[in-house]
Design a protein around this motif. Structure first.
Motif, PDB file in Angstrom:
ATOM      1  N   THR A   1       0.868  -1.504  -0.041  1.00  0.00           N
ATOM      2  CA  THR A   1      -0.057  -0.167  -0.036  1.00  0.00           C
ATOM      3  C   THR A   1       0.896   1.241   0.023  1.00  0.00           C
ATOM      4  OG1 THR A   1      -0.372   0.125   2.290  1.00  0.00           O
ATOM      5  CG2 THR A   1      -1.773  -0.932   1.238  1.00  0.00           C
ATOM      6  N   GLY A   2       0.130   2.255  -0.564  1.00  0.00           N
ATOM      7  CA  GLY A   2       0.992   3.671  -0.472  1.00  0.00           C
ATOM      8  C   GLY A   2       0.746   4.255  -1.576  1.00  0.00           C
ATOM      9  N   HIS A   3       1.300   5.710  -1.665  1.00  0.00           N
ATOM     10  CA  HIS A   3       1.148   6.494  -2.817  1.00  0.00           C
ATOM     11  C   HIS A   3       2.481   7.542  -2.782  1.00  0.00           C
ATOM     12  CE1 HIS A   3      -0.210  10.089  -4.963  1.00  0.00           C
ATOM     13  NE2 HIS A   3      -1.137   9.436  -5.511  1.00  0.00           N
ATOM     14  N   PRO A   4       2.750   7.947  -3.918  1.00  0.00           N
ATOM     15  CA  PRO A   4       4.149   8.735  -4.269  1.00  0.00           C
ATOM     16  C   PRO A   4       4.025   9.765  -3.395  1.00  0.00           C
ATOM     17  CG  PRO A   4       3.476   7.609  -6.270  1.00  0.00           C
ATOM     18  CD  PRO A   4       2.207   7.350  -5.208  1.00  0.00           C
ATOM     19  N   GLY A   5       2.772  10.378  -3.094  1.00  0.00           N
ATOM     20  CA  GLY A   5       2.714  11.856  -2.636  1.00  0.00           C
ATOM     21  C   GLY A   5       2.948  11.658  -0.928  1.00  0.00           C
ATOM     22  N   MET A   6       3.185  10.491  -0.515  1.00  0.00           N
ATOM     23  CA  MET A   6       3.382  10.386   0.749  1.00  0.00           C
ATOM     24  C   MET A   6       4.837  10.796   1.275  1.00  0.00           C
ATOM     25  SD  MET A   6       1.417   6.637   1.703  1.00  0.00           S
ATOM     26  CE  MET A   6       1.658   6.872   3.256  1.00  0.00           C
ATOM     27  N   ALA A   7       5.600  10.820   0.330  1.00  0.00           N
ATOM     28  CA  ALA A   7       7.152  11.408   0.427  1.00  0.00           C
ATOM     29  C   ALA A   7       7.222  12.629   0.904  1.00  0.00           C
ATOM     30  CB  ALA A   7       8.118  10.914  -0.919  1.00  0.00           C
ATOM     31  N   THR A   8       6.875  12.913   2.009  1.00  0.00           N
ATOM     32  CA  THR A   8       6.714  14.571   2.425  1.00  0.00           C
ATOM     33  C   THR A   8       7.301  14.366   3.975  1.00  0.00           C
ATOM     34  OG1 THR A   8       5.296  16.234   2.662  1.00  0.00           O
ATOM     35  CG2 THR A   8       4.277  14.165   3.267  1.00  0.00           C
ATOM     36  N   GLY A   9       7.516  15.632   4.119  1.00  0.00           N
ATOM     37  CA  GLY A   9       8.012  15.531   5.797  1.00  0.00           C
ATOM     38  C   GLY A   9       6.891  15.432   6.653  1.00  0.00           C
ATOM     39  N   GLY A  10       7.098  14.437   7.681  1.00  0.00           N
ATOM     40  CA  GLY A  10       6.152  14.198   8.714  1.00  0.00           C
ATOM     41  C   GLY A  10       5.416  12.879   8.407  1.00  0.00           C
ATOM     42  N   SER A  11       5.556  12.102   7.141  1.00  0.00           N
ATOM     43  CA  SER A  11       4.893  10.980   6.990  1.00  0.00           C
ATOM     44  C   SER A  11       5.495   9.934   7.811  1.00  0.00           C
ATOM     45  CB  SER A  11       5.119  10.857   5.470  1.00  0.00           C
ATOM     46  OG  SER A  11       4.441   9.573   4.929  1.00  0.00           O
ATOM     47  N   GLY A  12       6.817   9.963   8.076  1.00  0.00           N
ATOM     48  CA  GLY A  12       7.338   8.850   8.805  1.00  0.00           C
ATOM     49  C   GLY A  12       6.981   9.168  10.198  1.00  0.00           C
ATOM     50  N   ASP A  13       7.024  10.299  10.835  1.00  0.00           N
ATOM     51  CA  ASP A  13       6.460  10.262  12.149  1.00  0.00           C
ATOM     52  C   ASP A  13       4.938   9.761  12.135  1.00  0.00           C
ATOM     53  OD1 ASP A  13       8.740  11.780  12.818  1.00  0.00           O
ATOM     54  OD2 ASP A  13       8.031  13.537  11.906  1.00  0.00           O
ATOM     55  N   VAL A  14       4.228   9.914  11.298  1.00  0.00           N
ATOM     56  CA  VAL A  14       2.544   9.341  11.355  1.00  0.00           C
ATOM     57  C   VAL A  14       2.833   8.010  11.396  1.00  0.00           C
ATOM     58  CG1 VAL A  14       0.716   9.194  10.029  1.00  0.00           C
ATOM     59  CG2 VAL A  14       1.832  11.313  10.060  1.00  0.00           C
ATOM     60  N   LEU A  15       3.788   7.330  10.528  1.00  0.00           N
ATOM     61  CA  LEU A  15       3.989   5.659  10.700  1.00  0.00           C
ATOM     62  C   LEU A  15       4.488   5.311  12.077  1.00  0.00           C
ATOM     63  CD1 LEU A  15       4.293   3.129   9.338  1.00  0.00           C
ATOM     64  CD2 LEU A  15       6.509   3.930   8.557  1.00  0.00           C
TER      65      LEU A  15
END
Length: 122
Positions: A56-70
């Motif tokens: 799952t996922g989308h290229p638009g997730m390559a953004t600051g803070g996404s890893g913090d959400v994960l």
């Protein structure tokens, strides 16, 4: 993140990208850790050598803070009693699914996702 993994493993980012699954497995088993190597298809490696690839996922997730959400999602799974490997694999799946839904909601410009969009989609 491949760049972070490269620093941890003492490799170039290109080397990490050439063998994401093999490197994740070796690192997890050698260090006795559960590892999430983020990317277009995140790799989850267990200390016992098991490896999962998140679809799952989308290229638009390559953004600051996404890893913090994960990280927050995985931590929530741990707090609910899942073991580390289950929490990492299920967390990565849910994170990616939320990213897909957030991108779909931004039909005009899904590449402009923010971490908050992923949270909202959860």
């Amino acid at each position: 993140h491949p760049g972070e993994m490269a620093r941890l493993a003492g490799l170039a980012t290109a080397e990490v990208q050439r063998d994401r699954i093999g490197l994740a497995r070796r690192f997890a088993t050698e260090h006795g850790v559960t590892l999430v190597l983020k990317g277009a298809r995140s790799v989850i490696a267990a200390p016992d050598g098991r490896v999962y690839v998140n679809v799952t996922g989308h290229p638009g997730m390559a953004t600051g803070g996404s890893g913090d959400v994960l990280t927050g999602i995985i931590t929530a799974m741990l707090a609910q009693g899942l073991d580390a490997v289950q929490a990492a694999a299920f967390g990565a799946y849910l994170h990616g699914l939320a990213g897909e839904q957030a991108a779909a909601a931004r039909s005009g410009n899904p590449a402009s996702l923010l971490a908050g969009d992923i949270i909202e989609a959860l």
